[in-house]
Scaffold this motif. Structure first.
Motif, PDB file in Angstrom:
ATOM      1  N   THR A 113       6.399  -6.069 -13.362  1.00 28.07           N
ATOM      2  CA  THR A 113       5.948  -4.789 -12.818  1.00 28.07           C
ATOM      3  C   THR A 113       4.479  -4.827 -12.403  1.00 28.07           C
ATOM      4  O   THR A 113       4.099  -4.297 -11.349  1.00 28.07           O
ATOM      5  N   ALA A 114       3.629  -5.448 -13.223  1.00 28.37           N
ATOM      6  CA  ALA A 114       2.197  -5.500 -12.916  1.00 28.37           C
ATOM      7  C   ALA A 114       1.950  -6.204 -11.580  1.00 28.37           C
ATOM      8  O   ALA A 114       1.133  -5.745 -10.760  1.00 28.37           O
ATOM      9  N   LYS A 115       2.657  -7.315 -11.326  1.00 27.77           N
ATOM     10  CA  LYS A 115       2.510  -8.048 -10.073  1.00 27.77           C
ATOM     11  C   LYS A 115       3.032  -7.218  -8.902  1.00 27.77           C
ATOM     12  O   LYS A 115       2.419  -7.176  -7.818  1.00 27.77           O
ATOM     13  N   PHE A 116       4.145  -6.534  -9.106  1.00 24.02           N
ATOM     14  CA  PHE A 116       4.722  -5.689  -8.072  1.00 24.02           C
ATOM     15  C   PHE A 116       3.746  -4.566  -7.688  1.00 24.02           C
ATOM     16  O   PHE A 116       3.555  -4.272  -6.508  1.00 24.02           O
ATOM     17  N   ASN A 117       3.103  -3.979  -8.706  1.00 26.33           N
ATOM     18  CA  ASN A 117       2.121  -2.924  -8.435  1.00 26.33           C
ATOM     19  C   ASN A 117       0.951  -3.452  -7.616  1.00 26.33           C
ATOM     20  O   ASN A 117       0.454  -2.771  -6.711  1.00 26.33           O
ATOM     21  N   GLN A 118       0.496  -4.648  -7.922  1.00 28.11           N
ATOM     22  CA  GLN A 118      -0.598  -5.256  -7.160  1.00 28.11           C
ATOM     23  C   GLN A 118      -0.216  -5.443  -5.701  1.00 28.11           C
ATOM     24  O   GLN A 118      -1.016  -5.198  -4.786  1.00 28.11           O
ATOM     25  N   LEU A 119       1.027  -5.856  -5.470  1.00 26.66           N
ATOM     26  CA  LEU A 119       1.508  -6.038  -4.098  1.00 26.66           C
ATOM     27  C   LEU A 119       1.583  -4.699  -3.360  1.00 26.66           C
ATOM     28  O   LEU A 119       1.242  -4.613  -2.180  1.00 26.66           O
ATOM     29  N   LEU A 120       2.022  -3.677  -4.067  1.00 27.71           N
ATOM     30  CA  LEU A 120       2.089  -2.345  -3.467  1.00 27.71           C
ATOM     31  C   LEU A 120       0.699  -1.845  -3.083  1.00 27.71           C
ATOM     32  O   LEU A 120       0.508  -1.254  -2.013  1.00 27.71           O
ATOM     33  N   LEU A 162       5.206   7.329  -0.269  1.00 29.82           N
ATOM     34  CA  LEU A 162       6.108   8.442  -0.566  1.00 29.82           C
ATOM     35  C   LEU A 162       7.415   8.380   0.225  1.00 29.82           C
ATOM     36  O   LEU A 162       8.337   9.143  -0.048  1.00 29.82           O
ATOM     37  N   LYS A 163       7.494   7.462   1.177  1.00 28.77           N
ATOM     38  CA  LYS A 163       8.760   7.229   1.880  1.00 28.77           C
ATOM     39  C   LYS A 163       9.790   6.640   0.921  1.00 28.77           C
ATOM     40  O   LYS A 163      11.004   6.837   1.088  1.00 28.77           O
ATOM     41  N   TYR A 164       9.310   5.939  -0.098  1.00 29.26           N
ATOM     42  CA  TYR A 164      10.197   5.216  -1.002  1.00 29.26           C
ATOM     43  C   TYR A 164      10.241   5.792  -2.423  1.00 29.26           C
ATOM     44  O   TYR A 164      10.918   5.233  -3.283  1.00 29.26           O
ATOM     45  N   GLY A 165       9.523   6.865  -2.666  1.00 27.74           N
ATOM     46  CA  GLY A 165       9.534   7.424  -4.015  1.00 27.74           C
ATOM     47  C   GLY A 165       8.767   8.720  -4.110  1.00 27.74           C
ATOM     48  O   GLY A 165       8.427   9.345  -3.099  1.00 27.74           O
ATOM     49  N   VAL A 166       8.462   9.114  -5.342  1.00 29.59           N
ATOM     50  CA  VAL A 166       7.755  10.362  -5.607  1.00 29.59           C
ATOM     51  C   VAL A 166       6.725  10.138  -6.708  1.00 29.59           C
ATOM     52  O   VAL A 166       6.836   9.208  -7.502  1.00 29.59           O
ATOM     53  N   ASN A 167       5.727  10.992  -6.729  1.00 33.05           N
ATOM     54  CA  ASN A 167       4.764  11.011  -7.828  1.00 33.05           C
ATOM     55  C   ASN A 167       5.153  12.133  -8.783  1.00 33.05           C
ATOM     56  O   ASN A 167       5.096  13.307  -8.414  1.00 33.05           O
ATOM     57  N   LEU A 168       5.538  11.784  -9.986  1.00 26.85           N
ATOM     58  CA  LEU A 168       5.904  12.777 -10.988  1.00 26.85           C
ATOM     59  C   LEU A 168       4.758  12.958 -11.971  1.00 26.85           C
ATOM     60  O   LEU A 168       4.004  12.021 -12.241  1.00 26.85           O
ATOM     61  N   ILE A 169       4.632  14.166 -12.511  1.00 24.33           N
ATOM     62  CA  ILE A 169       3.624  14.413 -13.530  1.00 24.33           C
ATOM     63  C   ILE A 169       3.893  13.493 -14.713  1.00 24.33           C
ATOM     64  O   ILE A 169       5.018  13.391 -15.201  1.00 24.33           O
ATOM     65  N   SER A 170       2.849  12.831 -15.195  1.00 21.69           N
ATOM     66  CA  SER A 170       3.003  11.867 -16.280  1.00 21.69           C
ATOM     67  C   SER A 170       3.355  12.557 -17.594  1.00 21.69           C
ATOM     68  O   SER A 170       2.850  13.641 -17.897  1.00 21.69           O
ATOM     69  N   ASN A 171       4.213  11.912 -18.377  1.00 16.87           N
ATOM     70  CA  ASN A 171       4.552  12.424 -19.703  1.00 16.87           C
ATOM     71  C   ASN A 171       3.374  12.302 -20.658  1.00 16.87           C
ATOM     72  O   ASN A 171       3.271  13.025 -21.642  1.00 16.87           O
ATOM     73  N   ARG A 172       2.463  11.356 -20.375  1.00 22.25           N
ATOM     74  CA  ARG A 172       1.320  11.112 -21.246  1.00 22.25           C
ATOM     75  C   ARG A 172       0.222  12.148 -21.044  1.00 22.25           C
ATOM     76  O   ARG A 172      -0.424  12.574 -21.990  1.00 22.25           O
ATOM     77  N   ASP A 183      18.100   3.879  -4.055  1.00 25.36           N
ATOM     78  CA  ASP A 183      18.864   3.414  -2.893  1.00 25.36           C
ATOM     79  C   ASP A 183      18.009   2.698  -1.841  1.00 25.36           C
ATOM     80  O   ASP A 183      18.538   1.999  -0.977  1.00 25.36           O
ATOM     81  N   THR A 184      16.688   2.852  -1.892  1.00 25.19           N
ATOM     82  CA  THR A 184      15.823   2.161  -0.922  1.00 25.19           C
ATOM     83  C   THR A 184      14.804   1.252  -1.597  1.00 25.19           C
ATOM     84  O   THR A 184      13.882   0.749  -0.950  1.00 25.19           O
ATOM     85  N   PHE A 185      14.983   1.015  -2.894  1.00 27.84           N
ATOM     86  CA  PHE A 185      13.984   0.227  -3.616  1.00 27.84           C
ATOM     87  C   PHE A 185      13.898  -1.201  -3.097  1.00 27.84           C
ATOM     88  O   PHE A 185      12.788  -1.745  -2.926  1.00 27.84           O
ATOM     89  N   MET A 186      15.032  -1.808  -2.845  1.00 27.92           N
ATOM     90  CA  MET A 186      15.005  -3.204  -2.394  1.00 27.92           C
ATOM     91  C   MET A 186      14.407  -3.325  -0.990  1.00 27.92           C
ATOM     92  O   MET A 186      13.822  -4.362  -0.648  1.00 27.92           O
ATOM     93  N   GLU A 187      14.529  -2.268  -0.196  1.00 29.66           N
ATOM     94  CA  GLU A 187      13.864  -2.260   1.110  1.00 29.66           C
ATOM     95  C   GLU A 187      12.353  -2.320   0.921  1.00 29.66           C
ATOM     96  O   GLU A 187      11.647  -3.070   1.616  1.00 29.66           O
ATOM     97  N   LEU A 188      11.846  -1.540  -0.029  1.00 31.08           N
ATOM     98  CA  LEU A 188      10.416  -1.572  -0.341  1.00 31.08           C
ATOM     99  C   LEU A 188      10.028  -2.926  -0.912  1.00 31.08           C
ATOM    100  O   LEU A 188       8.968  -3.490  -0.556  1.00 31.08           O
ATOM    101  N   TYR A 189      10.862  -3.451  -1.781  1.00 36.03           N
ATOM    102  CA  TYR A 189      10.590  -4.755  -2.401  1.00 36.03           C
ATOM    103  C   TYR A 189      10.403  -5.842  -1.342  1.00 36.03           C
ATOM    104  O   TYR A 189       9.476  -6.652  -1.403  1.00 36.03           O
ATOM    105  N   LYS A 190      11.282  -5.828  -0.341  1.00 36.97           N
ATOM    106  CA  LYS A 190      11.207  -6.849   0.719  1.00 36.97           C
ATOM    107  C   LYS A 190       9.994  -6.623   1.632  1.00 36.97           C
ATOM    108  O   LYS A 190       9.511  -7.569   2.266  1.00 36.97           O
ATOM    109  N   GLU A 191       9.503  -5.392   1.673  1.00 36.99           N
ATOM    110  CA  GLU A 191       8.328  -5.094   2.472  1.00 36.99           C
ATOM    111  C   GLU A 191       7.077  -5.775   1.905  1.00 36.99           C
ATOM    112  O   GLU A 191       6.181  -6.159   2.650  1.00 36.99           O
ATOM    113  N   VAL A 192       7.036  -5.894   0.574  1.00 38.59           N
ATOM    114  CA  VAL A 192       5.793  -6.381  -0.052  1.00 38.59           C
ATOM    115  C   VAL A 192       5.920  -7.766  -0.669  1.00 38.59           C
ATOM    116  O   VAL A 192       4.904  -8.400  -0.985  1.00 38.59           O
ATOM    117  N   TYR A 193       7.156  -8.297  -0.821  1.00 37.22           N
ATOM    118  CA  TYR A 193       7.317  -9.584  -1.518  1.00 37.22           C
ATOM    119  C   TYR A 193       8.115 -10.575  -0.667  1.00 37.22           C
ATOM    120  O   TYR A 193       9.174 -10.272  -0.174  1.00 37.22           O
TER     121      TYR A 193
END
Length: 246
Positions: free
Chosen positions: A178-185, A214-224, A236-246
């Motif tokens: 996840t940390a590497k994926f976030n860096q790519l994003l 925001l095309k691929y997700g939403v910002n939700l209020i943090s539980n913390r 349903d579009t996560f892998m599309e985003l994944y291929k965009e950055v990796y």
């Protein structure tokens, strides 16, 4: 407004103003009120419903005792008066409290509108989802005593499943953490690092999807912490985003 006091949302006027209304010396009215308070105490009736001790300062800086008088207290005093004087005082204090109520309503409306504008600004700045935005509005309305029945009921998920990056990376058997994926994003402009003030005076960082993300997700209020958001992604579009950055 002169001599307007609110205590725990209870509207009061001072004994100075009442003394002027009933055309009596203030020290004489104070003697009357002290006697009323003694009588109320003997009857085990809370005097705070009618009179509350306070002080005031003169132009020369000297401090003297006075009372804050509620609408019930004015009614109490009016009942002790007779004839024209009682009629005039009743009319004056009724008008006075009516004016106060109008003033407070207008002031409260202005404060509420300002607060809602601030909530909107924060929601826009955080780029929160519609459900989180409504959650923020609902909490604010509850804090200031505004009914929330007019707010629409919005379910964030709807027909599209939303999950964290960790869950979706594991589900799709992606080879990166996840940390590497976030860096790519972040590098690709889909995510950004934002900051907020911490309770200890420092700063805290958190991740937020950009307008592009925001095309691929939403910002939700943090539980913390409700001052932060956390990105969730459409399954349903996560892998599309994944291929965009990796």
């Amino acid at each position: 407004m002169d001599n307007l006091i609110t205590m725990n949302r209870e509207q009061t006027i001072t004994s100075l103003e009442v003394a002027e209304m009933v055309e009596k010396q203030h020290n004489e009215l104070m003697k009357d009120i002290r006697r009323y308070c003694e009588q109320l105490s003997l009857g085990k009736i809370p005097q705070s419903d009618f009179f509350t001790e306070n002080t005031y300062r003169t132009d020369r800086g000297k401090e003297y005792p006075c009372y804050n008088i509620t609408k019930k207290g004015c009614e109490f005093i009016a009942n002790k008066l007779t004839g024209q004087k009682g009629t005039e005082f009743t009319a004056r204090y009724i008008n006075r409290f009516h004016n106060m109520e109008n003033y407070i309503q207008k002031e409260s409306k202005g404060i509420a509108e300002q607060g809602i504008a601030i909530v909107k600004f924060i929601a826009d700045d955080l780029r929160v989802s519609e459900a989180s935005r409504l959650f923020m509005y609902e909490n604010y309305c509850k804090d200031v005593g505004i009914p929330t029945g007019f707010l629409p009921k919005y379910e964030d998920n709807g027909s599209r499943e939303q999950c964290s990056a960790t869950v979706l990376l594991q589900r799709n058997r992606c080879s990166i953490k996840t940390a590497k994926f976030n860096q790519l994003l972040i590098s690709a402009g889909y995510m950004e690092i934002k900051q907020r003030k911490s309770s200890k005076g420092g700063t805290k960082e958190y991740k937020s999807l950009t307008s592009k993300g925001l095309k691929y997700g939403v910002n939700l209020i943090s539980n913390r912490n409700q001052k932060e958001v956390q990105p969730y992604y459409y399954a349903d579009t996560f892998m599309e985003l994944y291929k965009e950055v990796y």
